[in-house]
Design an enzyme around this catalytic site. Structure first.
Site, PDB file in Angstrom:
ATOM      1  N   GLY B  91       0.836  -1.191   0.000  1.00  0.00           N
ATOM      2  CA  GLY B  91       0.000   0.000   0.000  1.00  0.00           C
ATOM      3  C   GLY B  91       0.864   1.231   0.000  1.00  0.00           C
ATOM      4  O   GLY B  91       2.073   1.151  -0.184  1.00  0.00           O
ATOM      5  N   GLY B  92       0.227   2.336   0.229  1.00  0.00           N
ATOM      6  CA  GLY B  92       0.919   3.613   0.145  1.00  0.00           C
ATOM      7  C   GLY B  92       2.105   3.729   1.078  1.00  0.00           C
ATOM      8  O   GLY B  92       3.059   4.449   0.814  1.00  0.00           O
ATOM      9  N   MET B  93       2.071   3.025   2.183  1.00  0.00           N
ATOM     10  CA  MET B  93       3.140   3.166   3.158  1.00  0.00           C
ATOM     11  C   MET B  93       4.274   2.190   2.925  1.00  0.00           C
ATOM     12  O   MET B  93       5.379   2.381   3.391  1.00  0.00           O
ATOM     13  CB  MET B  93       2.588   2.864   4.530  1.00  0.00           C
ATOM     14  N   GLY B  94       3.969   1.107   2.281  1.00  0.00           N
ATOM     15  CA  GLY B  94       5.001   0.107   2.060  1.00  0.00           C
ATOM     16  C   GLY B  94       4.368  -1.253   1.901  1.00  0.00           C
ATOM     17  O   GLY B  94       3.141  -1.383   1.915  1.00  0.00           O
ATOM     18  N   VAL B  96       3.681  -5.310   2.883  1.00  0.00           N
ATOM     19  CA  VAL B  96       3.520  -6.150   4.070  1.00  0.00           C
ATOM     20  C   VAL B  96       3.804  -7.602   3.691  1.00  0.00           C
ATOM     21  O   VAL B  96       3.325  -8.082   2.665  1.00  0.00           O
ATOM     22  CB  VAL B  96       2.080  -6.043   4.627  1.00  0.00           C
ATOM     23  N   LYS B 113       5.939  -5.290   8.163  1.00  0.00           N
ATOM     24  CA  LYS B 113       5.600  -4.150   7.316  1.00  0.00           C
ATOM     25  C   LYS B 113       6.861  -3.374   7.009  1.00  0.00           C
ATOM     26  O   LYS B 113       7.487  -2.807   7.906  1.00  0.00           O
ATOM     27  CB  LYS B 113       4.586  -3.254   8.033  1.00  0.00           C
ATOM     28  N   ASP B 206      -7.284   4.998  11.390  1.00  0.00           N
ATOM     29  CA  ASP B 206      -7.406   4.496  10.023  1.00  0.00           C
ATOM     30  C   ASP B 206      -8.231   3.215   9.997  1.00  0.00           C
ATOM     31  O   ASP B 206      -7.839   2.227   9.393  1.00  0.00           O
ATOM     32  CB  ASP B 206      -6.011   4.282   9.426  1.00  0.00           C
TER      33      ASP B 206
END
Lengths: 199, 867
Positions: B91-94, B96, B113, B206
């Site tokens: 996803g946008g953060m990295g 998993v 993650k 979130d």
């Protein structure tokens, strides 16, 4: 892996520094063809700078094209060791190359399904998924090419602004027009762009 | 078509942009342009605002994360002590990964993650250390634990957390076809986990279905608790926008305050829970149709009221195709999400089968519960996740829930705003809300008749309105928006606003013309349901004439009648009465040949009659209507449409006086008048028959009453359909008969119909729906379901008490029914209290000799002093 790759490109640039010096000298003396020959070097340098900046751990940093282009300029002029007169021209080239680099990246990330893609490039759009943003870059590239058919100057301004992150003053210098003209042309260009992008 | 000279367009455009907007038109006219070039330039100029707001980014910022060298981690690679087994998602953060500890300490599978480089590792670690204690305390069966933070050899920060093998909650519910009850029970467990975290001072920030996995035992587990804080604070400190930088929030589930980047509290999680519940119940998210456009979804979350979940479910269930088209949007929210442990899995839930929760089940309580969680203002949501869970629990146990629809005025205002062109309905809403429909305000009825006609000629009307709108539009560069939605809305409403403003400015030298324009616009705004503006304009028109012709002049008095209607519709009855009185007093001696004078006088008399009716002064109501009728008898043609309405109002007054014989003859006359004018099978006829039915009922002739009400109901159904307040009003009376006849199956059938139409017509309640509710109570009571009956009565009574200060027949009837219910429960003391209060209200409103008063008195006596 990554480390060795960037090491390699650094090395390449070092090896070519005498060549760069040669080319810049010629360009400085008014040889316009030299510009074409300079491009591959600037291109490599920009990519190298991009990677460097991306991996540098800096608190809350944002990658600014201005920084990229300026950094590339500094590196290249350092290597060539010559007194650089065409700084703004260099920025113009760099902007164009940045466009190529990003379009290339975008192409590899794009899911290649074209069509009714709404793009605005405003700040909130960073939230868009990578694929859509890649798509947006590709569409912008296309539209920009068409704009060049109508107004070369306007297309250059968009390119320098969006891909090179140049200031109005820098753009004015590169195009040899007044700052006021730059602002005016940008104003007109974005109307056209907006319409084409939202068609 | 000739090719446009783009170079020329560009030249001109550059020049025009230098000019002040006010100078542009003149410049373009004098530049000697071909019409193609000019059109092109003008079109491009319309984008000025939007274009300036766009292109704020530069390309590198825009594409920074795909500039990053590919950081795919090969399966089998070792990160710290964790061996990567497979990729779970990114996803946008990295990304998993599923990973396994290899240090032999524990045989443990974890979700690892891998964050993006841009996260500052040192700060991240520091924050993790700071939060670790708090996060460690988050030991809850439904919360996946955060285990560790580290850095790869390459210096990329990562987090590990408890691995959950499960499906996102929405997908789980769909795959297992869980019904309403099971979904709600599952959701309650989620609320409990969230509440637990909140008590430990951890906000999730979130929450979304992909962060709530349900394992194979059916236990929901919340992922990523505390993570957003660890990640966002780091960015937050540098003062840049959290959301745009990281894509941390998924806009579809983010609360308004998060999108506005205001301070985030536990209330943000409550909001996200609301969205999730909305989705679990209806199958769609509140603003799902807008998710393709980030700006649109942002605006919607911040400003728009979400559609009622039941409504959303109804439309999405009836149209599986549209549900299907939403699928890509969902795909996207998953890629956006910060830490999905599951790969994108959107396709499964868009199966064309109907959603296991039926939309009818959501109506009422669940709508209220969900919308309370989704309030724009954090303080208006449930205070805690437990409160939300409790309310759902109450719903499941059949108890009254705490969530209430918005207050009456708030909603009414909203309704009027939203349906500004549904003239008839909008006008009558207030009447129905405050007064019920004993009497008909002729002017409102007329507006409705006109609206009916307008609906029939919708295409024509729209064209005409567009025409006017466009003319006005043309004069106003402000509207040259490229947004077609905005343009469409602008056409009528804004055109009228503009006309009002222009009249003010341009016609100042001609006050009489100005007054006439104000008056016409005033009526138009009345038709649009904007009483305030209408009132203002009519008052200005009156002022103009009074200034020129003195305080007592025919024209301003004619306007006053209209002002009275306006105030009446705003439920400002005293003021309305005052205007009617002035009008009547002035016009009475001037009765003559002037059609308008006569018509205004008759209308004002009838209006004054309605005011007297509200005060319970039926005698005067009757007299005023009789006087109006005398005037109206001289009318010709279309103007005679007033007569049956006046007869109906006179009939209502006579019924209230208990003068049944007289009432019957007046009402029959009304029907005859209608028949002579082309038939009684319309709404006016239905209203007259309704009163005739009332006459029979008060005579105790249930069969005759049933027959008349049934006929009236059929007529109303045919002429205006079931979603109309008059139809509902008549249906209520028919229900009363069925209940009295102990014909419970018919009563139930009709009640169900009116309940659902009533809710659709007046989602937030009205006198009509409250009467229906009270009748539902009666339906229960008569069958011995006393507690259920009592609840309905009390709720109806609450509505009457909240919305009317004066004693009125509706409240009296509800009190009477509640009293009888309580008596059946042997709660005599309370029963007497309500019966007495009902009796007093009837005495005041109907008088001692009215059959209903007599009946209540008798029943009160029978109660005696039973203990």
């Amino acid at each position: 892996m990554r480390r060795s790759k960037s090491a390699r490109s650094t090395k390449m640039i070092e090896q070519s520094s005498s060549e760069i010096t040669q080319i810049l000298q010629e360009w400085n003396e008014g040889d316009e063809d030299a510009k074409e020959r300079l491009m591959p070097f600037v291109y490599d340098e920009l990519k190298r700078q991009a990677r460097l900046l991306m991996s540098r751990e800096r608190k809350g940093h944002t990658l600014q094209p201005t920084a990229l282009v300026h950094e590339a300029f500094i590196q290249i002029s350092k290597q060539s060791g010559i007194d650089w007169k065409n700084r703004s021209h260099f920025y113009g080239i760099a902007s164009h190359l940045m466009r190529q680099i990003l379009v290339q990246h975008a192409r590899s990330r794009s899911t290649a399904k074209r069509g009714n893609n709404q793009i605005h490039f405003s700040i909130d759009e960073v939230q868009l998924p990578v694929e859509q943003r890649a798509e947006s870059i590709l569409i912008l590239d296309e539209v920009l090419t068409r704009l060049a058919g109508i107004s070369e100057e306007q297309s250059k301004i968009v390119e320098m602004r969006f891909f090179g992150g140049l200031s109005n003053e820098e753009m004015a210098e590169a195009l040899d027009i007044s700052v006021r003209s730059v602002i005016r042309k940008w104003g007109a260009a974005r109307l056209w762009l907006y319409r084409e992008l939202n068609k | 078509m000739p090719e446009i000279d783009h170079n020329r367009v560009n030249e001109i455009l550059e020049e025009v942009l230098e000019l002040d907007p006010s100078e542009r038109r003149a410049f373009l006219s004098s530049a000697g342009l071909s019409s193609e070039v000019r059109r092109e330039v003008e079109q491009l100029l319309t984008f000025e605002e939007e274009a300036a707001a766009s292109f704020n980014l530069n390309a590198v910022e825009f594409s920074h994360d795909f500039l990053e060298p590919d950081s795919a981690v090969p399966i089998g690679q070792l990160i710290d002590v964790f061996k990567i087994k497979s990729e779970l998602g990114s996803g946008g953060m990295g990304a998993v990964f599923l990973a396994e500890r290899t240090d032999g300490e524990l045989e443990q599978e974890v979700a690892l993650k891998l964050l993006k480089r841009e996260h500052n590792t040192a700060a991240l670690r520091a924050r993790f250390r700071k939060e670790r204690e708090i996060l460690a305390s988050l030991e809850h069966p439904s919360i996946a634990r955060l285990l560790n933070a580290g850095t790869t050899e390459d210096g990329i920060p990562f987090l590990t957390m408890e691995y959950v093998d499960g499906l996102p909650i929405d997908e789980y519910c769909d795959r297992h076809s869980l019904g309403l009850k099971e979904r709600l029970e599952m959701f309650i467990r989620v609320c409990e986990a969230v509440g637990f975290a909140h008590r430990n001072l951890v906000v999730h920030r979130d929450l979304k279905p992909s962060n709530i996995l349900v394992d194979k035992n059916g236990v929901p587990k919340l992922l990523d608790f505390g993570i957003s804080k660890i990640l966002t604070d780091e960015i937050g400190e540098t003062g840049t926008a959290t959301i745009t930088k990281l894509g941390v929030m998924t806009p579809s589930y983010a609360s308004p305050e998060q999108l506005k980047k205001k301070s985030v509290t536990t209330a943000a999680d409550i909001y996200s829970l609301g969205v999730i519940l909305y989705e679990l119940m209806s199958g769609v998210r509140p603003f799902e149709s807008k998710e393709d456009d980030l700006k649109a979804i942002y605006d919607a979350v911040v400003d728009e009221e979400p559609p009622m979940p039941s409504e959303a479910a109804r439309t999405s269930n009836s149209d599986t195709v549209s549900r299907h088209t939403f699928a890509p949007a969902r795909d996207r929210t998953q890629t956006l999400s910060a830490g999905d442990q599951t790969a994108s899995s959107a396709s499964t839930r868009t199966s064309p089968e109907a959603h296991p929760v039926r939309w009818q089940q959501l109506k009422g309580d669940l709508d209220n519960i969900i919308l309370k969680a989704l309030k724009k203002e954090p303080e208006r949501r449930y205070a805690t996740a437990e409160r939300l869970a409790d309310d759902i629990d109450r719903f499941l146990r059949g108890l009254p829930v705490l969530a209430r629809p918005d207050t009456l005025m708030y909603r009414t205002g909203k309704f009027l705003r939203r349906n500004s062109l549904a003239a008839g309905a909008a006008l009558l809403v207030l009447l129905a809300v405050f007064v019920g429909l004993g009497a008909t305000l002729w002017q409102a009825r007329q507006t409705e008749i006109e609206a009916e006609r307008a609906r029939a000629e919708a295409a024509k009307t729209k064209e005409a309105l567009n025409f006017v709108g466009n003319i006005l539009n043309f004069a106003n560069p402000f509207w040259s928006s490229s947004n077609p939605e905005r343009k469409r809305q602008a056409t009528v409403a804004e055109a009228m606003d503009l006309a009002a403003r222009n009249a003010e400015k341009d016609l100042a030298d001609e006050p009489e013309v100005q007054a006439e324009i104000f008056f016409i616009l005033g009526k138009a705004f009345m038709g649009k349901g904007d009483s305030k503006t209408s009132e203002k304009l009519i008052r200005k028109a009156i002022e103009n004439y009074e200034r020129i012709r003195g305080p007592e002049n025919l024209r301003s008095m004619q306007f006053r009648g209209q002002l009275g209607n306006q105030l009446y519709l705003q439920a400002r009855f005293d003021e309305a009465g005052e205007e009617y009185r002035k009008t009547v007093e002035f016009l009475r001696p001037r009765r003559g040949n002037d059609k308008e004078t006569n018509s205004v006088l008759a209308g004002a008399l009838s209006g004054l009659g309605n005011i007297r009716l509200l005060k319970g002064d039926f005698r005067q109501t009757a007299e005023l209507n009789e006087e109006a009728l005398e005037i109206a008898s001289g009318f010709e043609g279309d103007a005679r449409r007033m007569i049956p309405v006046l007869l109906g109002n006179l009939g209502t007054a006579l019924v209230s006086l208990g003068e049944l014989q007289e009432a019957e003859s007046v009402l029959d006359k009304g029907l005859a008048e209608l028949r002579s004018r082309g038939g009684a099978a319309n709404l006016d006829g239905a209203n007259l028959l309704r009163e005739l039915g009332e006459v029979s009922l008060l005579r105790g002739d249930l069969n005759k009453a049933e027959q008349r009400f049934s006929e009236a109901y059929e007529m109303a159904l045919k002429s205006v359909g079931e979603k109309n307040i008059y139809t509902l009003e008549i249906a209520n009376r028919l229900v009363r008969i069925y209940v009295a006849q102990r014909n419970f199956s018919k009563a139930d059938e009709l009640l169900s119909k009116t309940e659902s139409s009533g809710r659709e017509l007046h989602p937030y309640g009205s006198v009509i729906t409250a009467v229906t509710q009270s009748l539902r109570g009666e339906y229960f009571t008569r069958q011995g379901m006393l507690e259920k009956g009592e609840a309905e009565h009390r709720s109806a009574l609450e509505f009457f008490n909240a919305n009317s200060k004066d004693p009125n027949a509706n409240a009296a009837a509800a009190k009477h029914r509640l009293g009888m219910n309580l008596a059946a429960q042997k709660r005599f003391e309370e029963a007497r209290e309500f019966m007495r209060s009902a009796y007093e209200a009837l005495l005041k409103t109907r008088g001692a000799s009215h059959p209903e008063t007599v009946r209540v008195k008798k029943e009160l006596e029978q109660l005696g002093d039973k203990q």
